[in-house]
Design an enzyme around this catalytic site. Structure first.
Site, PDB file in Angstrom:
ATOM      1  N   ASP A 136      43.128  50.556  31.548  1.00 14.41           N
ATOM      2  CA  ASP A 136      42.176  49.761  32.319  1.00 14.41           C
ATOM      3  C   ASP A 136      42.613  49.708  33.780  1.00 14.41           C
ATOM      4  O   ASP A 136      43.150  48.706  34.242  1.00 14.41           O
ATOM      5  CB  ASP A 136      42.100  48.358  31.706  1.00 14.41           C
ATOM      6  CG  ASP A 136      41.166  47.425  32.440  1.00 14.41           C
ATOM      7  OD1 ASP A 136      40.274  47.904  33.163  1.00 14.41           O
ATOM      8  OD2 ASP A 136      41.323  46.187  32.283  1.00 14.41           O
TER       9      ASP A 136
ATOM     10  N   LYS B  31      40.392  50.894  36.354  1.00 12.76           N
ATOM     11  CA  LYS B  31      39.179  50.698  37.152  1.00 12.76           C
ATOM     12  C   LYS B  31      39.154  51.565  38.413  1.00 12.76           C
ATOM     13  O   LYS B  31      39.075  51.075  39.541  1.00 12.76           O
ATOM     14  CB  LYS B  31      39.012  49.223  37.532  1.00 12.76           C
ATOM     15  CG  LYS B  31      38.941  48.260  36.366  1.00 12.76           C
ATOM     16  CD  LYS B  31      38.765  46.830  36.849  1.00 12.76           C
ATOM     17  CE  LYS B  31      38.662  45.835  35.702  1.00 12.76           C
ATOM     18  NZ  LYS B  31      39.926  45.681  34.954  1.00 12.76           N
TER      19      LYS B  31
ATOM     20  N   ASP C 165      37.048  55.221  44.086  1.00 16.01           N
ATOM     21  CA  ASP C 165      37.473  55.924  45.292  1.00 16.01           C
ATOM     22  C   ASP C 165      36.473  57.049  45.538  1.00 16.01           C
ATOM     23  O   ASP C 165      35.462  57.150  44.848  1.00 16.01           O
ATOM     24  CB  ASP C 165      38.901  56.460  45.107  1.00 16.01           C
ATOM     25  CG  ASP C 165      39.696  56.473  46.405  1.00 16.01           C
ATOM     26  OD1 ASP C 165      39.170  56.986  47.414  1.00 16.01           O
ATOM     27  OD2 ASP C 165      40.834  55.968  46.409  1.00 16.01           O
TER      28      ASP C 165
ATOM     29  N   THR D 102      33.532  39.970  34.468  1.00 16.55           N
ATOM     30  CA  THR D 102      33.087  38.753  33.766  1.00 16.55           C
ATOM     31  C   THR D 102      33.424  37.479  34.541  1.00 16.55           C
ATOM     32  O   THR D 102      33.024  36.389  34.144  1.00 16.55           O
ATOM     33  CB  THR D 102      33.692  38.675  32.351  1.00 16.55           C
ATOM     34  OG1 THR D 102      35.109  38.898  32.418  1.00 16.55           O
ATOM     35  CG2 THR D 102      33.062  39.722  31.450  1.00 16.55           C
TER      36      THR D 102
ATOM     37  N   ARG E  93      44.544  36.581  26.550  1.00 15.76           N
ATOM     38  CA  ARG E  93      45.304  35.346  26.413  1.00 15.76           C
ATOM     39  C   ARG E  93      45.107  34.598  25.099  1.00 15.76           C
ATOM     40  O   ARG E  93      46.071  34.006  24.592  1.00 15.76           O
ATOM     41  CB  ARG E  93      44.988  34.428  27.610  1.00 15.76           C
ATOM     42  CG  ARG E  93      45.689  34.871  28.878  1.00 15.76           C
ATOM     43  CD  ARG E  93      45.107  34.239  30.128  1.00 15.76           C
ATOM     44  NE  ARG E  93      43.831  34.857  30.505  1.00 15.76           N
ATOM     45  CZ  ARG E  93      43.188  34.601  31.628  1.00 15.76           C
ATOM     46  NH1 ARG E  93      43.681  33.733  32.490  1.00 15.76           N
ATOM     47  NH2 ARG E  93      42.055  35.215  31.900  1.00 15.76           N
TER      48      ARG E  93
ATOM     49  N   LYS F 222      45.284  47.663  25.283  1.00 14.87           N
ATOM     50  CA  LYS F 222      44.800  47.855  26.655  1.00 14.87           C
ATOM     51  C   LYS F 222      45.937  47.637  27.637  1.00 14.87           C
ATOM     52  O   LYS F 222      46.586  46.589  27.630  1.00 14.87           O
ATOM     53  CB  LYS F 222      43.661  46.893  26.978  1.00 14.87           C
ATOM     54  CG  LYS F 222      43.097  47.083  28.395  1.00 14.87           C
ATOM     55  CD  LYS F 222      41.930  46.157  28.679  1.00 14.87           C
ATOM     56  CE  LYS F 222      42.361  44.774  29.087  1.00 14.87           C
ATOM     57  NZ  LYS F 222      42.968  44.754  30.464  1.00 14.87           N
TER      58      LYS F 222
END
Length: 242
Positions: free
Chosen positions: A65, A67, A70, A130, A222, A38
């Site tokens: 990714d 997002k 618009d 999240t 992470r 990603k």
């Protein structure tokens, strides 16, 4: 029981780095593990489209990714451009509405007619991040009700727009699948192996719990990239997913 390769194919590793060189170090460590990679805003802004091409030339499946959110025509153009990069998955914000989501699909389909050898990417919609909890949803964003209700509503709109699935926390997967069908994809960030810190995530589950909820893909950043041994961490997560 899934094989190691099958489980690995449902793991999306987040390359959340400020530059391509640090991302390449993680790629080297994970070499041979058949998972998605990603590329998010930080790395895409730093390394640009050339890094996506590099990943594709190396044989990786890529989730871009970014997002998109618009006006429909702008998103249509953006979707056209990223499809021409050869990404396997990209996302838009469901909050942009049905017409915007439809425009994203139209842009991707138009790219396939460009004469370049391309495959149709999976297009998914972000529902609620999240990091969003109910207080934030109600008081700051201005949407009443529960986070789950908002997620399911956005998922239904994404399905109406013809998209392939949504990004949602693993906690909402059963409700999304019930509303939109088992074939409707769920991509779930907020995955934290047992014993790890939640960091800035509000709605989390372990890899095993997420898979038991019925999700299609899990996104892990992470807990792999910041681990003492990223390869061991990734392999442990994949084993949990089996």
């Amino acid at each position: 029981m899934r094989s190691f390769e099958q489980a690995a194919g449902r793991l999306i590793v987040a390359l959340d780095f400020p530059d391509a060189e640090r991302a390449r170090k993680l790629l080297k460590t994970l070499e041979g593990i058949p998972c998605y990679m990603k590329v998010g805003l930080q790395l895409f802004y730093a390394a640009g489209p050339d890094f996506i091409r590099e990943l594709k030339q190396a044989g990786y499946l890529v989730f871009l990714d970014v997002k998109m959110h618009d006006i429909p025509n702008t998103v249509k153009g953006g979707a056209n451009s990223v499809t021409k990069l050869g990404v396997d998955m990209f996302n838009v914000h469901a909050a942009g509405g049905v017409n915007m989501m439809k425009a994203a699909k139209e842009g991707a389909l138009a790219a396939l007619e460009s004469g370049i050898s391309l495959s149709m990417p999976q297009i998914i919609a972000v529902t609620q991040l999240t990091s969003t909890n109910r207080d934030m949803l109600n008081r700051e964003i201005g949407i009443p009700g529960s986070v789950e209700a908002s997620v399911v509503n956005y998922a239904a709109l994404a399905r109406e727009a013809g998209l392939d699935g949504v990004v949602a926390s693993p906690l909402e997967v059963p409700a999304v699948k019930e509303r939109c069908g088992q074939a409707f994809l769920t991509v779930t960030p907020g995955i934290r192996p047992a014993g790890s810190q939640a960091d800035d995530q509000s709605r989390t589950l372990t890899p095993a719990e997420a898979m038991s909820q019925g999700t299609d893909y899990i996104v892990v950043g992470r807990p792999i990239s910041a681990a003492a041994s990223p390869r061991e961490a990734a392999e442990k997560i994949i084993e949990e997913m089996m």
